[in-house]
Design an enzyme around this catalytic site. Sequence first.
Site, PDB file in Angstrom:
ATOM      1  N   ASP A   7       0.876  -1.175   0.000  1.00 55.69           N
ATOM      2  CA  ASP A   7       0.000   0.000   0.000  1.00 55.69           C
ATOM      3  C   ASP A   7       0.911   1.221   0.000  1.00 55.69           C
ATOM      4  O   ASP A   7       2.014   1.168   0.562  1.00 55.69           O
ATOM      5  CB  ASP A   7      -0.889   0.004   1.251  1.00 55.69           C
ATOM      6  CG  ASP A   7      -2.075   0.959   1.108  1.00 55.69           C
ATOM      7  OD1 ASP A   7      -3.221   0.484   0.977  1.00 55.69           O
ATOM      8  OD2 ASP A   7      -1.849   2.206   1.131  1.00 55.69           O
TER       9      ASP A   7
ATOM     10  N   TYR B 238       7.809  -2.207  -4.909  1.00 57.27           N
ATOM     11  CA  TYR B 238       7.279  -3.216  -5.829  1.00 57.27           C
ATOM     12  C   TYR B 238       8.230  -4.388  -6.068  1.00 57.27           C
ATOM     13  O   TYR B 238       7.802  -5.425  -6.571  1.00 57.27           O
ATOM     14  CB  TYR B 238       6.859  -2.547  -7.149  1.00 57.27           C
ATOM     15  CG  TYR B 238       5.487  -1.896  -7.047  1.00 57.27           C
ATOM     16  CD1 TYR B 238       4.341  -2.594  -7.394  1.00 57.27           C
ATOM     17  CD2 TYR B 238       5.352  -0.595  -6.577  1.00 57.27           C
ATOM     18  CE1 TYR B 238       3.080  -2.017  -7.289  1.00 57.27           C
ATOM     19  CE2 TYR B 238       4.109   0.002  -6.465  1.00 57.27           C
ATOM     20  CZ  TYR B 238       2.978  -0.723  -6.825  1.00 57.27           C
ATOM     21  OH  TYR B 238       1.728  -0.151  -6.703  1.00 57.27           O
TER      22      TYR B 238
ATOM     23  N   ARG C  19     -20.156   4.785  -8.702  1.00 54.61           N
ATOM     24  CA  ARG C  19     -18.816   4.259  -9.027  1.00 54.61           C
ATOM     25  C   ARG C  19     -18.150   5.140 -10.078  1.00 54.61           C
ATOM     26  O   ARG C  19     -16.936   5.353 -10.050  1.00 54.61           O
ATOM     27  CB  ARG C  19     -18.942   2.814  -9.531  1.00 54.61           C
ATOM     28  CG  ARG C  19     -19.449   1.846  -8.449  1.00 54.61           C
ATOM     29  CD  ARG C  19     -19.638   0.456  -9.016  1.00 54.61           C
ATOM     30  NE  ARG C  19     -20.134  -0.484  -8.015  1.00 54.61           N
ATOM     31  CZ  ARG C  19     -21.420  -0.727  -7.789  1.00 54.61           C
ATOM     32  NH1 ARG C  19     -22.353  -0.092  -8.487  1.00 54.61           N
ATOM     33  NH2 ARG C  19     -21.799  -1.609  -6.874  1.00 54.61           N
TER      34      ARG C  19
ATOM     35  N   ALA D 165     -24.140 -12.778  -7.228  1.00 60.28           N
ATOM     36  CA  ALA D 165     -24.340 -13.376  -5.903  1.00 60.28           C
ATOM     37  C   ALA D 165     -25.503 -12.692  -5.185  1.00 60.28           C
ATOM     38  O   ALA D 165     -26.326 -13.335  -4.529  1.00 60.28           O
ATOM     39  CB  ALA D 165     -23.065 -13.254  -5.074  1.00 60.28           C
TER      40      ALA D 165
ATOM     41  N   HIS E 264     -20.428  -3.490 -13.994  1.00 60.49           N
ATOM     42  CA  HIS E 264     -20.531  -3.577 -12.540  1.00 60.49           C
ATOM     43  C   HIS E 264     -20.864  -2.147 -12.090  1.00 60.49           C
ATOM     44  O   HIS E 264     -19.993  -1.354 -11.758  1.00 60.49           O
ATOM     45  CB  HIS E 264     -19.210  -4.048 -11.916  1.00 60.49           C
ATOM     46  CG  HIS E 264     -19.215  -3.947 -10.412  1.00 60.49           C
ATOM     47  ND1 HIS E 264     -20.111  -4.619  -9.626  1.00 60.49           N
ATOM     48  CD2 HIS E 264     -18.441  -3.224  -9.556  1.00 60.49           C
ATOM     49  CE1 HIS E 264     -19.899  -4.324  -8.360  1.00 60.49           C
ATOM     50  NE2 HIS E 264     -18.897  -3.466  -8.292  1.00 60.49           N
TER      51      HIS E 264
HETATM   52  P1  NAD Z   1      -9.978   2.318   1.184  1.00 63.30           P
HETATM   53  O1  NAD Z   1      -9.921   3.801   1.094  1.00 63.30           O
HETATM   54  O2  NAD Z   1     -10.340   1.678   2.456  1.00 63.30           O
HETATM   55  O3  NAD Z   1      -8.562   1.729   0.742  1.00 63.30           O
HETATM   56  C1  NAD Z   1      -7.916   2.110  -0.433  1.00 63.30           C
HETATM   57  C2  NAD Z   1      -6.427   1.851  -0.226  1.00 63.30           C
HETATM   58  O4  NAD Z   1      -5.761   2.092  -1.474  1.00 63.30           O
HETATM   59  C3  NAD Z   1      -5.788   2.788   0.803  1.00 63.30           C
HETATM   60  O5  NAD Z   1      -5.150   2.014   1.805  1.00 63.30           O
HETATM   61  C4  NAD Z   1      -4.820   3.621  -0.015  1.00 63.30           C
HETATM   62  O6  NAD Z   1      -3.649   3.985   0.704  1.00 63.30           O
HETATM   63  C5  NAD Z   1      -4.511   2.666  -1.158  1.00 63.30           C
HETATM   64  N1  NAD Z   1      -3.985   3.349  -2.347  1.00 63.30           N
HETATM   65  C6  NAD Z   1      -4.515   4.423  -2.987  1.00 63.30           C
HETATM   66  N2  NAD Z   1      -3.751   4.755  -4.047  1.00 63.30           N
HETATM   67  C7  NAD Z   1      -2.726   3.876  -4.085  1.00 63.30           C
HETATM   68  C8  NAD Z   1      -1.624   3.697  -4.945  1.00 63.30           C
HETATM   69  N3  NAD Z   1      -1.426   4.508  -5.995  1.00 63.30           N
HETATM   70  N4  NAD Z   1      -0.766   2.691  -4.681  1.00 63.30           N
HETATM   71  C9  NAD Z   1      -0.958   1.870  -3.626  1.00 63.30           C
HETATM   72  N5  NAD Z   1      -2.000   1.980  -2.777  1.00 63.30           N
HETATM   73  C10 NAD Z   1      -2.870   2.967  -3.009  1.00 63.30           C
HETATM   74  O7  NAD Z   1     -10.964   1.846  -0.007  1.00 63.30           O
HETATM   75  P2  NAD Z   1     -11.662   0.419  -0.100  1.00 63.30           P
HETATM   76  O8  NAD Z   1     -12.997   0.481   0.542  1.00 63.30           O
HETATM   77  O9  NAD Z   1     -10.697  -0.620   0.281  1.00 63.30           O
HETATM   78  O10 NAD Z   1     -11.964   0.359  -1.707  1.00 63.30           O
HETATM   79  C11 NAD Z   1     -10.917   0.127  -2.626  1.00 63.30           C
HETATM   80  C12 NAD Z   1     -11.496   0.051  -4.040  1.00 63.30           C
HETATM   81  O11 NAD Z   1     -12.307  -1.126  -4.170  1.00 63.30           O
HETATM   82  C13 NAD Z   1     -12.430   1.224  -4.391  1.00 63.30           C
HETATM   83  O12 NAD Z   1     -12.200   1.650  -5.718  1.00 63.30           O
HETATM   84  C14 NAD Z   1     -13.812   0.618  -4.257  1.00 63.30           C
HETATM   85  O13 NAD Z   1     -14.780   1.298  -5.018  1.00 63.30           O
HETATM   86  C15 NAD Z   1     -13.534  -0.765  -4.782  1.00 63.30           C
HETATM   87  N6  NAD Z   1     -14.568  -1.766  -4.511  1.00 63.30           N
HETATM   88  C16 NAD Z   1     -14.851  -2.631  -5.502  1.00 63.30           C
HETATM   89  C17 NAD Z   1     -15.824  -3.600  -5.322  1.00 63.30           C
HETATM   90  C18 NAD Z   1     -16.142  -4.525  -6.470  1.00 63.30           C
HETATM   91  O14 NAD Z   1     -17.156  -5.239  -6.462  1.00 63.30           O
HETATM   92  N7  NAD Z   1     -15.302  -4.566  -7.506  1.00 63.30           N
HETATM   93  C19 NAD Z   1     -16.501  -3.693  -4.102  1.00 63.30           C
HETATM   94  C20 NAD Z   1     -16.152  -2.809  -3.078  1.00 63.30           C
HETATM   95  C21 NAD Z   1     -15.188  -1.827  -3.290  1.00 63.30           C
END
Ligand code: NAD
Length: 309
Positions: free
Chosen positions: A32, A63, A86, A150, A175
């Site tokens: 992260d 990385y 979204r 789901a 989505h």
């Molecule tokens: P969050 O804010 O809790 O966590 C995001 C994390 O990403 C943070 O820890 C941040 O430091 C890190 N981050 C940001 N930019 C970064 C970078 N360039 N390099 C490395 N780390 C980086 O958010 P969350 O609730 O965990 O959500 C994360 C993503 O997942 C969001 O885009 C959310 O919309 C998505 N999401 C997708 C689904 C799905 O069905 N696909 C479901 C829920 C959430």
Amino acid sequence: MKIAIIGIGTVGSAVATAVKNTGFVHEIVLFDRDGVRARAAADDLGHAASFGFDVKITAVSNYRGIRGSDIVIVAAGANQKPGETRTDLLAKNAAVISDIIPRVMANVDAKNVKIIILTNPLDVMVMLAQKLSRLAPGRVIGTGTMLDSARLRTILARHLGVSTQSINAYVLGEHGDSSVVDWTSATVGALSLDEFCRQMKISMPQTTRNTIAHRVRNAAYEIIRGRGATWDGIGAAAADLLRCIINDEHRILTVSTVSGTGADMVAMSLPRLVGAGGVVATLRPKLSAAESAALRRSGKIIRKNYDMI
Ligand code: NAD
């Protein structure tokens, strides 16, 4: 099997928990941009792992630490705040994916790696990640509408009084807000949904279907309103997709991957055969005229959003 998870926020942590609990992975590395957060998560998850499968979980500070990973899961980026769609995350998260993918590709074996995208808006982020990684489209996979499907099966199971395991019903397309429920292909056991309802004397008029489709599309908004974010569902979906790839299961999952070329190129969810190579084949469901039109519209919305970045 070594797995890297990029982005250890709410979703990344839930994914790590679910992946650790599959028992199919011997090493998980967490990255992260907030290194303190990743290290704290690795400690906490490592302690949890001592109660179950023996998985080595470490945080990496750059990385180079993801070298040797077979699958990279990207869960980084802004999440939806209450009331946000979204698509509102488009610009912010396009920058995040553009930061992450080249760094990932510089440190993995391009001939072997699969990338799983969770970041929203999911389908556009899959398109961007595929373009930046230059991997074959079937190896850059978004969980897509696995979670929406789901949600559909869960609501249907309650309405019909059967287990979710007996229902095959899919949500297709984006989505997001333009997702499409494929009612035409839905089956319960070996019966079509209509035939099951007829035999069981269950009412399933169009108004009920519309209400169910609305609840599926709205589920994330409701959860975000009540819990601040969604994580358990996506954690389980990501781990299920991972298991399917690791074990070469050839299950049919509604995942998102790029298909088409030129102006027709788009990533969206369709029923796809998934195995060790990633997406192995795509199936074209038989849809009603209205469902086909809605799916085309959904694809156009995704493509329009992609063209905006
Ligand atoms: P969050 O804010 O809790 O966590 C995001 C994390 O990403 C943070 O820890 C941040 O430091 C890190 N981050 C940001 N930019 C970064 C970078 N360039 N390099 C490395 N780390 C980086 O958010 P969350 O609730 O965990 O959500 C994360 C993503 O997942 C969001 O885009 C959310 O919309 C998505 N999401 C997708 C689904 C799905 O069905 N696909 C479901 C829920 C959430």
